[in-house]
Design a protein around this motif. Structure first.
Motif, PDB file in Angstrom:
ATOM      1  N   ARG A 149      -3.777  53.075 -19.830  1.00  0.00           N
ATOM      2  CA  ARG A 149      -2.858  51.895 -20.500  1.00  0.00           C
ATOM      3  C   ARG A 149      -2.203  52.419 -21.169  1.00  0.00           C
ATOM      4  NH1 ARG A 149      -8.300  48.639 -20.242  1.00  0.00           N
ATOM      5  NH2 ARG A 149      -8.776  47.771 -18.094  1.00  0.00           N
ATOM      6  N   LYS A 152       0.584  54.139 -19.668  1.00  0.00           N
ATOM      7  CA  LYS A 152       1.667  53.704 -18.659  1.00  0.00           C
ATOM      8  C   LYS A 152       2.111  52.228 -19.457  1.00  0.00           C
ATOM      9  CE  LYS A 152       1.146  49.764 -15.262  1.00  0.00           C
ATOM     10  NZ  LYS A 152       0.428  49.553 -14.530  1.00  0.00           N
ATOM     11  N   LYS A 153       1.532  51.449 -20.644  1.00  0.00           N
ATOM     12  CA  LYS A 153       2.836  50.693 -21.635  1.00  0.00           C
ATOM     13  C   LYS A 153       4.212  51.231 -21.945  1.00  0.00           C
ATOM     14  CE  LYS A 153      -0.534  47.344 -22.901  1.00  0.00           C
ATOM     15  NZ  LYS A 153      -1.375  46.722 -23.595  1.00  0.00           N
ATOM     16  N   LEU A 155       4.948  54.422 -21.203  1.00  0.00           N
ATOM     17  CA  LEU A 155       6.375  55.003 -20.668  1.00  0.00           C
ATOM     18  C   LEU A 155       7.316  53.720 -20.715  1.00  0.00           C
ATOM     19  CD1 LEU A 155       4.540  57.600 -18.227  1.00  0.00           C
ATOM     20  CD2 LEU A 155       6.293  57.721 -20.232  1.00  0.00           C
ATOM     21  N   LYS A 156       6.488  52.369 -20.078  1.00  0.00           N
ATOM     22  CA  LYS A 156       7.495  51.400 -19.970  1.00  0.00           C
ATOM     23  C   LYS A 156       8.667  51.009 -21.297  1.00  0.00           C
ATOM     24  CE  LYS A 156       6.932  46.303 -18.451  1.00  0.00           C
ATOM     25  NZ  LYS A 156       5.767  45.124 -18.153  1.00  0.00           N
ATOM     26  N   PHE A 157       7.971  50.659 -22.743  1.00  0.00           N
ATOM     27  CA  PHE A 157       8.288  50.507 -23.240  1.00  0.00           C
ATOM     28  C   PHE A 157      10.034  52.065 -23.869  1.00  0.00           C
ATOM     29  CE2 PHE A 157       9.542  52.000 -27.810  1.00  0.00           C
ATOM     30  CZ  PHE A 157       9.939  50.464 -28.028  1.00  0.00           C
ATOM     31  N   SER A 158       9.504  53.404 -23.468  1.00  0.00           N
ATOM     32  CA  SER A 158      10.376  54.288 -23.178  1.00  0.00           C
ATOM     33  C   SER A 158      11.412  54.078 -22.157  1.00  0.00           C
ATOM     34  CB  SER A 158       9.696  55.544 -23.204  1.00  0.00           C
ATOM     35  OG  SER A 158      10.886  56.563 -22.759  1.00  0.00           O
ATOM     36  N   TYR A 159      11.085  53.471 -21.384  1.00  0.00           N
ATOM     37  CA  TYR A 159      11.835  53.407 -19.755  1.00  0.00           C
ATOM     38  C   TYR A 159      12.776  52.476 -20.400  1.00  0.00           C
ATOM     39  CZ  TYR A 159      13.670  51.976 -15.719  1.00  0.00           C
ATOM     40  OH  TYR A 159      14.649  51.275 -14.519  1.00  0.00           O
ATOM     41  N   GLU A 160      12.401  51.194 -20.945  1.00  0.00           N
ATOM     42  CA  GLU A 160      12.826  49.618 -21.078  1.00  0.00           C
ATOM     43  C   GLU A 160      13.851  50.647 -22.452  1.00  0.00           C
ATOM     44  OE1 GLU A 160       9.849  46.936 -23.039  1.00  0.00           O
ATOM     45  OE2 GLU A 160       9.892  46.375 -20.406  1.00  0.00           O
ATOM     46  N   SER A 163      17.019  52.297 -21.751  1.00  0.00           N
ATOM     47  CA  SER A 163      17.600  51.495 -20.461  1.00  0.00           C
ATOM     48  C   SER A 163      18.816  50.202 -21.591  1.00  0.00           C
ATOM     49  CB  SER A 163      16.885  50.522 -19.848  1.00  0.00           C
ATOM     50  OG  SER A 163      16.494  49.791 -20.379  1.00  0.00           O
TER      51      SER A 163
END
Length: 168
Positions: A149, A152-153, A155-160, A163
């Protein structure tokens, strides 16, 4: 030597049972019924009931384990050229429970005594190790889920984060 073989033998019997159960994708309740199979049936049924298994299924599996161990044990000892009756008896008691103890007693009285000791100590050791093993497995599962978890969070934060800067 007896204590070491008792602990290592009991632990690996539990571990191998657990790993094979996972490989064959066996349901959790059945896994809990299989784990205590390495001790005599009354003790195995008690352990199974405590950890959430099916005691009657555990009894059947335990008896089958004992029969196989008692049937093949002497052959394995002969192949390994194990001559000491004390070691043969202890091993049969550890692996084959009451049936193995009876088989050891029929071969040699000294082996029968060591088989009875092995069976009793195995019951004690397994009744401690199975719940401990399950606690460790549950802790590892929780740790892995939390790590997943978190990653996953992250990596999601890194992607956002990346971007947001893409439009500058």
């Amino acid at each position: 030597a007896i204590l070491i073989s008792l602990i290592i033998g009991s632990f690996f019997a539990i571990l191998i049972t657990y790993i094979l159960s996972l490989q064959f994708k066996i349901q959790e309740e059945l896994i809990l019924s299989l784990l205590p199979r390495n001790v005599t049936a009354p003790i195995a049924m008690g352990i199974s009931e405590i950890i959430g298994g099916i005691p009657s299924l555990t009894a059947i599996i335990t008896i089958i384990t004992g029969i196989i161990g008692a049937s093949l044990g002497i052959f394995v000892f002969d192949v390994m050229k194990l001559k000491k009756m004390e070691a043969r008896g202890f091993s049969l008691g550890l692996v084959s429970h009451g049936i193995g103890t009876a088989r050891a007693m029929s071969k040699d009285k000294n082996a029968g005594v060591f088989a009875a000791v092995g069976m009793g100590l195995s019951g004690l050791t397994t009744s401690i190790l199975v719940p401990l093993f399950l606690k460790i497995v549950m802790w590892i599962n929780i740790y892995i889920k939390n790590l997943y978890r978190f990653l996953k969070k992250a990596l999601k934060f890194s992607y956002e984060f990346k971007s947001d800067f893409a439009y500058i």
